[in-house]
Design an enzyme around this catalytic site. Structure first.
Site, PDB file in Angstrom:
ATOM      1  N   HIS A 171      -8.449  -5.250  -1.303  1.00 15.47           N
ATOM      2  CA  HIS A 171      -6.974  -4.658  -0.814  1.00 15.47           C
ATOM      3  C   HIS A 171      -6.249  -5.521   0.309  1.00 15.47           C
ATOM      4  CE1 HIS A 171      -4.452  -1.208  -0.359  1.00 15.47           C
ATOM      5  NE2 HIS A 171      -4.344  -1.107   0.866  1.00 15.47           N
ATOM      6  N   CYS A 189       0.790  -1.334  -0.246  1.00 13.51           N
ATOM      7  CA  CYS A 189       0.022  -0.237  -0.143  1.00 13.51           C
ATOM      8  C   CYS A 189       0.777   0.986   0.026  1.00 13.51           C
ATOM      9  CB  CYS A 189      -0.960  -0.040   1.281  1.00 13.51           C
ATOM     10  SG  CYS A 189      -2.157   1.335   1.016  1.00 13.51           S
ATOM     11  N   ASP A 231      -9.946  -4.386  -5.309  1.00  8.47           N
ATOM     12  CA  ASP A 231      -9.291  -3.572  -4.470  1.00  8.47           C
ATOM     13  C   ASP A 231     -10.233  -2.054  -4.844  1.00  8.47           C
ATOM     14  OD1 ASP A 231      -7.731  -1.776  -2.886  1.00  8.47           O
ATOM     15  OD2 ASP A 231      -5.877  -2.795  -3.411  1.00  8.47           O
TER      16      ASP A 231
END
Lengths: 372, 196
Positions: A339, A155, A310
């Protein structure tokens, strides 16, 4: 499915008995559900054995201890986002990316940011990249006795790794793995609507709050799918209990999902303004303490992994790495997950972890006896 | 008899209210989830939420200003004061960390240099044989021998000077005893030892 809603018995009396039994089961399931939500202890997480290699402020650099023989000289460093806790990468035995890579013979390290407090409110990306990530990479290379390293950025951790990789040549960043890491913010999905709205002013938020409270960040993430996050999570637990399925994994996940950290205000301002609103990273306009981040300078081997469902880091945001980064060896893989699904759950365990391990194994130097 | 009558009796079927409720609830939740997701992606939602957020920020700013002003005169330390101390500690830690880093780098450089030198010497073993070393050191040994001779000559000379000085001292002492007060006014004779 329609047949399931009927109840067939030999007599009305037996039907009555069956309904009474279901009613009792539901009462018990509901009681257990309340018990789990209110009283149950949180399961232990981050259980892979590790030692503290270095610490700075609240951040800690961990080195994972392997019971297996080390096979690769090139170490792996995990860089996590500044939101939530990094133990998601080592969630539970059998469901841990760290554990998997250690077992595969890699020398694994993790940079844990810790809990930011009021005194950290003025920390910026320049501080994180130059004063935390860069020294960590140096220490990892030194400790692993390796001239090069591999970094797995998850991320926002991937975005920060990109800035580091563009600025530092040594130790050589041999392999770069992105896990749902946003690089191109041209179209950021729901965030695009929220963060580019006329009334949204990150400067005002950062100036007023200074240290962005964890609740605010959590609210922003949960509101991406409000009903599922505020209601669905708990009804799913009830259903799991009622169907007599194990709830351990729900508890572990829920612990992580509700375990947020505060966000330094100065970093928040940069994150929204420079990345989401002005998309400066892919335009090579990010400047950290006078040093320009130029993505073409990154020549590492690249593996970009995305979740097709996601909605936090959309697949094309990570895929952009293939266009903007300068290396020749680039791989892009998609998985049918959200995600968190790249590091949590069965698809992660059965497909993502082995894929990363084999990709890195092909591109890491072997650990020879004379290296010891 | 009873068993036979049970077999002849047809099964009773009815809708399960619990299962219906469960099915209904979860399928409704799915639809509602999707509807809510669509709603939060609209500009109306974003603008509406910003109005609430900005009102909250306005309130928070006022509250912060009031609290800061109050805490400035308060005998108690505020979170800003505690943060200031923490910042000092962190900056001190940074300094120590920087020094540690530099030291480690220097040690690493030193180690690299030692390894390099060792490898260099190891790569050319013929250059440090006894003969080569003797040959290389011959001029220095000759110079040392010459220096040693000169030092020996110097020692001999110093001994002679010492003997002469001792003789002069004795002579001066003897003459001081012989001299009468009348003879004090006379000019002293030149020293025979020095003339030599």
């Amino acid at each position: 499915m329609a047949d399931d809603i009927f109840i067939s018995k030999d007599s009305e009396f037996q039907i009555g008995e069956s309904l009474a039994q279901t009613s009792q089961d539901w009462m018990q399931a509901t009681a257990r559900w309340l018990e789990v939500l209110v009283y149950d202890h949180k399961p232990a997480t981050g259980l892979s054995p590790k030692e503290l290699l270095w610490r700075k402020n609240k951040s800690k650099l961990y080195h994972y201890q392997a019971n297996t023989t080390r096979k690769y000289r090139t170490p792996i460093l995990f860089i996590y986002a500044l939101i939530n806790k990094s133990y998601v990468l080592d969630l539970a035995p059998g469901f841990s990316m760290v554990e998997h890579l250690v077992k595969e013979g890699f020398d694994v390290y993790l940079l844990d940011w810790g809990d930011f407090a009021w005194e950290d409110r003025e920390l910026t990306y320049a501080d994180f990249v130059l004063d935390y990530i860069a020294p960590s990479v140096k220490r990892v290379a030194r400790n692993a006795k390796s001239p090069d390293v591999s970094i797995i950025g998850y991320c926002m951790g991937g975005t920060m790794t990109t800035m580091y990789a563009a600025l530092f040549d040594k130790p050589v960043l041999k392999n770069l793995v992105y896990l749902a890491a946003p690089l191109d913010f041209t179209n950021a999905g729901i965030y695009d609507v929220w963060l580019r709205a006329q009334g949204y002013d990150p400067d005002r938020i950062a100036d007023t709050m200074e240290l962005i409270p964890k609740g605010f960040i959590d609210w922003g993430t949960r509101m991406l799918n409000p009903l599922a996050n505020y209601v669905g999570t708990y009804t799913r637990l009830w259903k799991t209990i009622e169907e007599d399925k194990p709830i351990y994994f729900w508890k572990v996940l829920n612990k992580w999902a509700t375990d947020n950290i505060n966000f330094p205000g100065a970093t928040y301002r940069d994150w929204i303004r420079d990345f989401y609103q002005n998309n400066k990273l892919v335009k090579n306009q990010i400047i950290l303490r006078g040093r320009r981040v130029q993505l073409q300078r990154i020549k590492s081997n690249l593996l970009a992994l995305v979740g097709l469902r996601d909605h936090i880091a959309l697949p094309h945001q990570t895929e952009a790495a293939l266009t903007y980064l300068g290396g020749n060896d680039k791989t892009y893989l998609e998985f049918p997950v959200g995600h968190g699904g790249l590091v949590l759950g069965e698809i992660a365990r059965d497909k993502v972890f082995p894929e990363i391990a084999s990709w890195l194994a092909e591109r890491s130097d072997p650990w020879l006896d004379e290296d010891k | 008899m009873e068993e036979n009558s049970e077999k002849d009796h047809p099964q009773v079927t009815m809708l399960d209210p619990f299962k219906i409720w469960k099915e209904l609830y979860f399928s409704t939740e799915e639809v509602l989830t999707s509807t809510m997701r669509n709603y939060v992606t609209t500009d109306e939602f974003a603008n509406g939420i910003d109005v609430i957020l900005n009102s909250y920020l306005q309130y928070l700013k006022l509250q912060n200003e009031f609290t800061n002003r109050y805490m400035e005169d308060s005998p108690f330390s505020s979170k800003r004061d505690v943060a200031r101390v923490a910042e000092l500690v962190v900056s001190l830690e940074n300094k120590v960390d920087g020094l540690e880093g530099e030291l480690e780098e220097k040690l690493e450089e030193l180690e690299t240099q030692i390894i390099f030198i060792t490898e260099e010497i190891g790569a050319r073993p013929e250059s440090v044989t006894k003969e080569n070393l003797g040959e290389a050191l011959t001029p220095s040994v000759a110079a040392l021998k010459d220096l040693s001779k000169r030092v020996a000559n110097l020692e001999k000379l110093l001994k002679k000077v010492d003997i002469n000085l001792s003789a002069i001292y004795k002579q001066v002492k003897a003459e001081t005893k012989i001299n009468t007060p009348a003879a004090k006014a006379q000019k002293p004779k030149p020293l025979s030892g020095l003339a030599e």
